[in-house]
Design a protein around this motif. Sequence first.
Motif: not given
Length: 260
Positions: A7, A10, A14, A106, A129-130, A175, A177-179
Motif C-alpha cells: 500500500n 502504491e 500515485q 485513503t 484503493a479504500d 495509474d 491499478e488505483n483509479e
Amino acid sequence: MNATNLNEAEVARQKELFEAIHDRYSEATTDKYAEAYKEEFIYNPILAELESASSLMELASGVGSASGWMRDHHPGLEISGCDISESATRDFTARHDRPCYVWDLTKPIEPEETYDAVLVMGGIHHLVADLPTAFANISRMLNPGGKLIMTEPNSDFILEPIRKLWYKLDTDHFDAENEHALSHPKLAKEHAGSLVPTSLRYVGGPAYFLLLQNWVLRVPNGAKKFIAPALMVMERLYHMLPGKMPFSTFVACWEKPLDK
C-alpha cells in the motif's frame, strides 16, 4: 512484500505520478477555454448548491481553480484545500493565501476544522484503493447539514471500455491499478453511509475531452482557440441527450443529515 508495504508503494507511485503531471494538468485545465467550459456546464450548477455555505474544503484540489472560482462568485466563502501532491498544495496556498494540506485520503484523517461543503473535482476515482476510509474522512470533515459535491468520471458511459483500455496503456497519465471511473448508483448504494444523495446530473461530451482533457489526448493547448467556439455550440446540443450513457462525467451532491 506484505500488504502494508504494498500500500505504501502504491501511494508513493500515485504521488510521484501526480507530481509529474501537475504542471501540464494545471496549464491545460485552467486556461480560458477550459474555465469557460467548467463555468457553463459544471461550476454554475455547483454554485447553486453552495447558497448557504460559508466554508468549503476542496479535496484533491490541485491549484484550487474550482474553489477559487466558487469564492470569487460567493463572497465571504472561506476556502481550504488538500492534495497528495506537495507541489499542488504549495501552489494552492500561493494562489489563494489559504491553507492546503498534504493528505492521503485513503488513510484515516482527523481534521482540525469542519466545513459546510466538501468539493471534489475528479478526485474520488483516485481513491478506489479504500473508498470506505475516504468517505469516512469526508463525513468527518462536514458539518451537520453540510454537502459533499463531486464531479467524477462516469463508468456507465457508453465509451467506458475505451477509457479502461486508455487507462491501462497510458501509464504516463494514469495509474490503472488505483483509479477507475465510477457508477453513481453503485457508489451511492455502497458508500453513501451517513450521507444522503440529493441531486445528480450527467455532463461531458466532445468538448469535455478536447477542452478539459486535451492534455491526455495530446491535443496542444494552442489548438483550443480554433476549435472551442464550434465545440461549445455542439456541447450545448449534446447535453440535450437523455440518460447517463452518452456522458463521460457525473456531478452529484450528497448531504450530511442535521442529526449526524
